[in-house]
Design an enzyme around this catalytic site. Structure first.
Site, PDB file in Angstrom:
ATOM      1  N   SER A  89     -19.800   1.307  62.550  1.00 43.20           N
ATOM      2  CA  SER A  89     -19.437   0.205  61.655  1.00 43.20           C
ATOM      3  C   SER A  89     -18.883   0.742  60.338  1.00 43.20           C
ATOM      4  O   SER A  89     -17.863   1.430  60.337  1.00 43.20           O
ATOM      5  CB  SER A  89     -20.641  -0.724  61.447  1.00 43.20           C
ATOM      6  N   HIS A 206     -19.307  -8.399  63.145  1.00 46.76           N
ATOM      7  CA  HIS A 206     -18.504  -8.033  64.315  1.00 46.76           C
ATOM      8  C   HIS A 206     -18.352  -9.192  65.300  1.00 46.76           C
ATOM      9  O   HIS A 206     -18.342  -8.992  66.516  1.00 46.76           O
ATOM     10  CB  HIS A 206     -19.077  -6.775  64.996  1.00 46.76           C
TER      11      HIS A 206
END
Length: 319
Positions: A89, A206
């Site tokens: 991430s 996400h």
């Protein structure tokens, strides 16, 4: 970092308060800077290997790096010999700084914009993330479909419930509306989920619930100079190597609303002919969760794994 962010990040990391540090807008810059600080530590810990050095040393680092070396009892100069990097991430920004694709200050500013925009997006809708360990029979897509239908029955229009992180075989993170995640927890046995746990985050990262964060990040990345990486960096979006600067710019934006394909990335990083030795792997930064995931994905690769924290050793011992 303090100049870029406008607040004392070091003090926040070391002294808290914890609830402020856990906020997305502070947590992402903290992970990014702590990851790079850990690589600086690694750079100083490892002695030079005479005759093995290479010019153009990359001194900053990723959320994870692998160094090809098999030098017996000698410690390799792992930062110089690193051949691949990946970041989970926000850690992907750190990996790209390490690889020479982004400058530290510019990347930190982009992380700041990303974190603040994701904080705003998560406050707009009651949403979250659910960590799931499933049995072999678990069908995550079907479970998410059923959870979305449940949300529609409650009057929620266009609900979100989808896999947002692929961690290791039989482990996923599902993100979306809170009502969907609560439904999955209540009906875990029906969907062959062995364990479920709500993550301490404020939003469905996400997933398309993060769409409001796309434009601010896209704008700031257009203003930043991006170079071709000096070593392989793997993208969260497709688990493949970044090819060029435009590719980086495009996928860093897409990453905000796309699932993190970490399990697939691990397979790409460690793919090798049978009999080929696995490289040294270093997880740099706060926590050793990526090491735990690697152990589940590839036990042989994990045997060459080490974790390097940004804290000084005596501080780490005290905490």
């Amino acid at each position: 970092a303090e100049k870029v962010l406008g607040y004392d990040l070091l003090s926040l990391c070391l002294e808290g308060p914890r609830d402020a540090l856990d906020r997305t807008q502070h947590c992402q810059p903290a992970v990014f800077v702590a990851s790079l600080a850990a690589v600086e530590k690694l750079n100083h810990l490892q002695p030079e290997v005479r005759g093995r050095g290479r010019s153009g040393r990359r001194r900053l680092g990723p959320a994870r790096g692998v160094a090809e070396a098999a030098l017996g009892s000698m410690s390799p100069q792992v930062v110089e010999r690193c051949v691949a990097a990946a970041g989970y991430s926000v850690g992907e920004f750190a990996a790209l700084v390490f690889a020479g694709a982004l400058g530290f200050a510019e990347a930190l500013y982009a992380v700041k914009v990303r974190a603040e925009a994701m904080q705003r997006a998560s406050e707009a809708v009651p949403s979250g993330m659910l960590s799931v360990v499933g049995r072999r029979e678990a069908n995550y897509k079907f479970a998410c479909l059923e959870a979305r239908k449940h949300c529609e029955s409650l009057g929620i229009e266009n609900p979100v419930c989808t896999v947002s992180n692929y961690l290791f075989p039989d482990s996923r993170v599902i993100a979306g509306h809170l009502q969907a995640l609560e439904f999955l927890q209540e009906n875990a046995r029906q969907y062959y989920f062995k364990r479920t746990k709500m993550l301490p985050v404020s939003g469905a990262f996400h997933t398309r619930l993060m769409e409001p964060a796309v434009e601010p990040l896209a704008e700031v990345l257009k203003s930043i100079e991006i170079q071709k990486p000096l070593l392989c960096v793997y993208s969260n979006v497709d688990g493949k190597k970044y090819m060029h600067s435009k590719h980086i710019q495009k996928l860093l934006v897409k990453q905000v609303v796309s699932p993190v394909l970490w399990e697939q990335t691990m397979h790409s990083v460690y793919e090798r002919k049978q009999g080929t030795e696995f490289p040294y792997t270093y997880e740099v930064g706060p926590g050793n969760q990526l090491g735990a995931i690697l152990k589940q994905c590839n036990l042989k690769a994990w045997k060459q794994y080490k974790h390097v924290d940004a804290l000084e050793d005596e501080e780490a011992a005290e905490t």
